[in-house]
Motif scaffolding. Structure first.
Motif, PDB file in Angstrom:
ATOM      1  N   PRO A  73       2.282 137.187  63.143  1.00  0.00           N
ATOM      2  CA  PRO A  73       1.621 138.491  63.303  1.00  0.00           C
ATOM      3  C   PRO A  73       0.097 138.425  63.357  1.00  0.00           C
ATOM      4  CG  PRO A  73       3.367 138.635  61.670  1.00  0.00           C
ATOM      5  CD  PRO A  73       3.167 137.173  61.961  1.00  0.00           C
ATOM      6  N   ALA A  74      -0.486 137.304  62.913  1.00  0.00           N
ATOM      7  CA  ALA A  74      -1.938 137.164  62.944  1.00  0.00           C
ATOM      8  C   ALA A  74      -2.449 136.653  64.280  1.00  0.00           C
ATOM      9  CB  ALA A  74      -2.398 136.216  61.830  1.00  0.00           C
ATOM     10  N   MET A  75      -1.537 136.262  65.167  1.00  0.00           N
ATOM     11  CA  MET A  75      -1.931 135.665  66.436  1.00  0.00           C
ATOM     12  C   MET A  75      -2.130 136.725  67.502  1.00  0.00           C
ATOM     13  SD  MET A  75       0.648 132.380  66.542  1.00  0.00           S
ATOM     14  CE  MET A  75       0.803 131.264  65.141  1.00  0.00           C
ATOM     15  N   ALA A  76      -3.158 136.523  68.317  1.00  0.00           N
ATOM     16  CA  ALA A  76      -3.430 137.416  69.446  1.00  0.00           C
ATOM     17  C   ALA A  76      -4.110 136.622  70.543  1.00  0.00           C
ATOM     18  CB  ALA A  76      -4.323 138.585  69.009  1.00  0.00           C
ATOM     19  N   GLY A  77      -3.787 136.908  71.798  1.00  0.00           N
ATOM     20  CA  GLY A  77      -4.422 136.213  72.920  1.00  0.00           C
ATOM     21  C   GLY A  77      -4.171 134.720  72.873  1.00  0.00           C
ATOM     22  N   TRP A  78      -5.253 133.947  73.011  1.00  0.00           N
ATOM     23  CA  TRP A  78      -5.139 132.495  73.007  1.00  0.00           C
ATOM     24  C   TRP A  78      -4.617 131.945  71.680  1.00  0.00           C
ATOM     25  CZ3 TRP A  78      -5.102 129.646  77.185  1.00  0.00           C
ATOM     26  CH2 TRP A  78      -5.790 130.088  78.326  1.00  0.00           C
ATOM     27  N   GLN A  79      -4.706 132.748  70.622  1.00  0.00           N
ATOM     28  CA  GLN A  79      -4.263 132.266  69.314  1.00  0.00           C
ATOM     29  C   GLN A  79      -2.757 132.008  69.261  1.00  0.00           C
ATOM     30  OE1 GLN A  79      -5.818 135.230  66.614  1.00  0.00           O
ATOM     31  NE2 GLN A  79      -7.694 134.067  66.275  1.00  0.00           N
ATOM     32  N   TRP A  80      -2.007 132.504  70.249  1.00  0.00           N
ATOM     33  CA  TRP A  80      -0.601 132.169  70.304  1.00  0.00           C
ATOM     34  C   TRP A  80      -0.392 130.661  70.455  1.00  0.00           C
ATOM     35  CZ3 TRP A  80       3.448 135.014  68.987  1.00  0.00           C
ATOM     36  CH2 TRP A  80       3.283 136.392  68.920  1.00  0.00           C
ATOM     37  N   LEU A  81      -1.449 129.971  70.859  1.00  0.00           N
ATOM     38  CA  LEU A  81      -1.360 128.508  70.907  1.00  0.00           C
ATOM     39  C   LEU A  81      -1.255 127.913  69.511  1.00  0.00           C
ATOM     40  CD1 LEU A  81      -3.961 127.648  73.709  1.00  0.00           C
ATOM     41  CD2 LEU A  81      -1.458 127.482  73.824  1.00  0.00           C
ATOM     42  N   GLY A  82      -1.382 128.745  68.487  1.00  0.00           N
ATOM     43  CA  GLY A  82      -1.144 128.268  67.129  1.00  0.00           C
ATOM     44  C   GLY A  82       0.264 127.733  66.948  1.00  0.00           C
ATOM     45  N   TRP A  83       1.190 128.165  67.823  1.00  0.00           N
ATOM     46  CA  TRP A  83       2.542 127.623  67.778  1.00  0.00           C
ATOM     47  C   TRP A  83       2.599 126.161  68.226  1.00  0.00           C
ATOM     48  CZ3 TRP A  83       7.280 128.475  65.947  1.00  0.00           C
ATOM     49  CH2 TRP A  83       7.517 129.715  65.341  1.00  0.00           C
ATOM     50  N   ALA A  84       1.470 125.660  68.707  1.00  0.00           N
ATOM     51  CA  ALA A  84       1.396 124.223  69.000  1.00  0.00           C
ATOM     52  C   ALA A  84       1.520 123.397  67.724  1.00  0.00           C
ATOM     53  CB  ALA A  84       0.084 123.891  69.708  1.00  0.00           C
ATOM     54  N   SER A  85       1.275 124.027  66.573  1.00  0.00           N
ATOM     55  CA  SER A  85       1.323 123.300  65.304  1.00  0.00           C
ATOM     56  C   SER A  85       2.673 122.622  65.059  1.00  0.00           C
ATOM     57  CB  SER A  85       0.970 124.253  64.150  1.00  0.00           C
ATOM     58  OG  SER A  85       1.277 123.677  62.905  1.00  0.00           O
ATOM     59  N   PRO A  86       3.795 123.366  64.958  1.00  0.00           N
ATOM     60  CA  PRO A  86       5.069 122.661  64.737  1.00  0.00           C
ATOM     61  C   PRO A  86       5.490 121.809  65.925  1.00  0.00           C
ATOM     62  CG  PRO A  86       5.455 124.999  65.121  1.00  0.00           C
ATOM     63  CD  PRO A  86       3.972 124.827  64.958  1.00  0.00           C
ATOM     64  N   LEU A  87       5.090 122.212  67.137  1.00  0.00           N
ATOM     65  CA  LEU A  87       5.422 121.400  68.316  1.00  0.00           C
ATOM     66  C   LEU A  87       4.697 120.064  68.265  1.00  0.00           C
ATOM     67  CD1 LEU A  87       5.318 124.136  71.111  1.00  0.00           C
ATOM     68  CD2 LEU A  87       7.343 123.138  70.003  1.00  0.00           C
ATOM     69  N   PHE A  88       3.454 120.080  67.808  1.00  0.00           N
ATOM     70  CA  PHE A  88       2.684 118.849  67.664  1.00  0.00           C
ATOM     71  C   PHE A  88       3.320 117.944  66.615  1.00  0.00           C
ATOM     72  CE2 PHE A  88      -0.639 116.362  65.555  1.00  0.00           C
ATOM     73  CZ  PHE A  88      -1.207 115.703  66.638  1.00  0.00           C
ATOM     74  N   VAL A  89       3.737 118.530  65.481  1.00  0.00           N
ATOM     75  CA  VAL A  89       4.382 117.743  64.431  1.00  0.00           C
ATOM     76  C   VAL A  89       5.660 117.102  64.962  1.00  0.00           C
ATOM     77  CG1 VAL A  89       5.489 117.840  62.161  1.00  0.00           C
ATOM     78  CG2 VAL A  89       3.386 119.122  62.574  1.00  0.00           C
ATOM     79  N   PHE A  90       6.449 117.881  65.707  1.00  0.00           N
ATOM     80  CA  PHE A  90       7.686 117.347  66.291  1.00  0.00           C
ATOM     81  C   PHE A  90       7.384 116.195  67.243  1.00  0.00           C
ATOM     82  CE2 PHE A  90      10.692 117.232  69.830  1.00  0.00           C
ATOM     83  CZ  PHE A  90      11.889 117.030  69.156  1.00  0.00           C
ATOM     84  N   TRP A  91       6.412 116.391  68.117  1.00  0.00           N
ATOM     85  CA  TRP A  91       6.061 115.344  69.084  1.00  0.00           C
ATOM     86  C   TRP A  91       5.560 114.093  68.377  1.00  0.00           C
ATOM     87  CZ3 TRP A  91       0.984 113.510  69.990  1.00  0.00           C
ATOM     88  CH2 TRP A  91       0.878 112.594  71.059  1.00  0.00           C
ATOM     89  N   LEU A  92       4.691 114.274  67.387  1.00  0.00           N
ATOM     90  CA  LEU A  92       4.103 113.132  66.703  1.00  0.00           C
ATOM     91  C   LEU A  92       5.167 112.313  65.977  1.00  0.00           C
ATOM     92  CD1 LEU A  92       1.283 111.870  66.033  1.00  0.00           C
ATOM     93  CD2 LEU A  92       1.380 113.158  63.890  1.00  0.00           C
ATOM     94  N   LEU A  93       6.053 113.000  65.252  1.00  0.00           N
ATOM     95  CA  LEU A  93       7.058 112.290  64.470  1.00  0.00           C
ATOM     96  C   LEU A  93       8.184 111.739  65.336  1.00  0.00           C
ATOM     97  CD1 LEU A  93       7.380 114.615  61.339  1.00  0.00           C
ATOM     98  CD2 LEU A  93       6.095 112.480  61.553  1.00  0.00           C
ATOM     99  N   ASN A  94       8.506 112.441  66.410  1.00  0.00           N
ATOM    100  CA  ASN A  94       9.649 112.053  67.232  1.00  0.00           C
ATOM    101  C   ASN A  94       9.296 111.059  68.329  1.00  0.00           C
ATOM    102  OD1 ASN A  94      12.517 112.504  67.617  1.00  0.00           O
ATOM    103  ND2 ASN A  94      11.989 113.512  69.537  1.00  0.00           N
TER     104      ASN A  94
END
Length: 288
Positions: free
Chosen positions: A228-249
């Motif tokens: 709910p705190a994300m707006a506009g470009w801040q939706w890229l904050g969802w890169a956080s768990p995606l980055f963790v998945f990519w890094l570990l996997n």
């Protein structure tokens, strides 16, 4: 890889992270003349570089994981102190502190017991490659914290809602899985009779890397809470768990451990049966 090439890669990674931070910053606050998110990103890298100097001189990796955990704590505390977070942001900051406190102390004790971390054997003597490892840890800290930092520093964050409750539940599940898996493996390794054997009971019968699954799950919970705190470009904050998945996997987690395990037990019928019946990451009930 030559030292000069590794150093250039480190600079490019740093500039990429700073550019992303500027893009996602809402412009409401500044620190040292920089947009707040960019200042926090630069701080994360600076801490790694400072600890790199004595670590390279002493040729030790003992403080790598500890430095990463302390950077997580420092960045989130700095963000919370400057951002005046609401209930959602305050809980997110507390969850990050709980996670980095548990994992950082666990990893530090583990490397102290074992005497070394095999990931660094080939790169420690080369300053550029070792520096790149510390730079990538700065990237890891910033990218993993991205959703949390948006929620903690954003004035647009809403009050506690269903997103916060759902995200908290997901975080608790992930934290529990990671902590239980780490404890099970530590207890297994502490038994002299298990020396030279691989663990395949408890959560490790459900997944070959349940601790990494828990890690990905808990950062997904943080991103859900921060939505709910994300707006506009801040939706890229969802890169956080995606980055963790990519890094570990794909990068520094599962590929390295799988290669090491194959080298130790490849061809062992019991190990091959375990690999064939147990998923790499996402858990499922064991097959008998």
């Amino acid at each position: 890889m030559r030292n000069s090439v590794a150093f250039v890669i480190s600079l490019l990674v740093t500039l990429l992270a700073l550019g992303l931070a500027v893009l996602l910053d809402d412009g409401a606050q500044h620190l040292a003349g920089l947009p707040l998110l960019a200042a926090l990103a630069l701080f994360a890298f600076a801490v790694q570089w400072l600890v790199f100097i004595p670590s390279f001189l002493r040729q030790t990796e003992h403080y790598y994981d500890l430095a990463g955990s302390l950077t997580y704590a420092s960045v989130i505390l700095l963000a919370a102190g400057l951002g005046a977070p609401d209930a959602r942001g305050g809980v997110i900051a507390a969850l990050v502190l709980m996670w980095c406190g548990r994992l950082g102390s666990f990893l530090f004790r583990r490397v102290k017991r074992s005497g070394k971390d095999g990931r660094f054997d080939d790169i420690k003597p080369h300053w550029g490659r070792f520096f790149m490892a510390w730079t990538f840890q700065g990237l890891w800290v910033f990218m993993t914290l991205l959703a949390a930092l948006i929620a903690v520093t954003s004035p647009a964050a809403s009050n506690w809602d269903v997103w916060a409750t759902l995200g908290l539940a997901v975080w608790v599940a992930g934290f529990a899985i990671e902590a239980i898996a780490d404890r099970q493996k530590s207890a297994f390794r502490a038994e002299p009779a298990n020396r030279g054997h691989f663990i395949r009971h408890g959560l490790w019968a459900w997944s070959r890397h349940p601790n990494y699954f828990g890690e990905i799950l808990l950062w997904t919970g943080i991103a859900i809470m921060a939505t709910p705190a994300m707006a506009g470009w801040q939706w890229l904050g969802w890169a956080s768990p995606l980055f963790v998945f990519w890094l570990l996997n794909k990068v520094s987690g599962i590929p390295m451990l799988e290669k090491r395990a194959d080298k130790s037990w490849g061809g062992d019928p019991e190990y091959e049966a375990y690999k064939a019946s147990t998923p790499v990451l996402f858990p499922r009930p064991p097959r008998h």
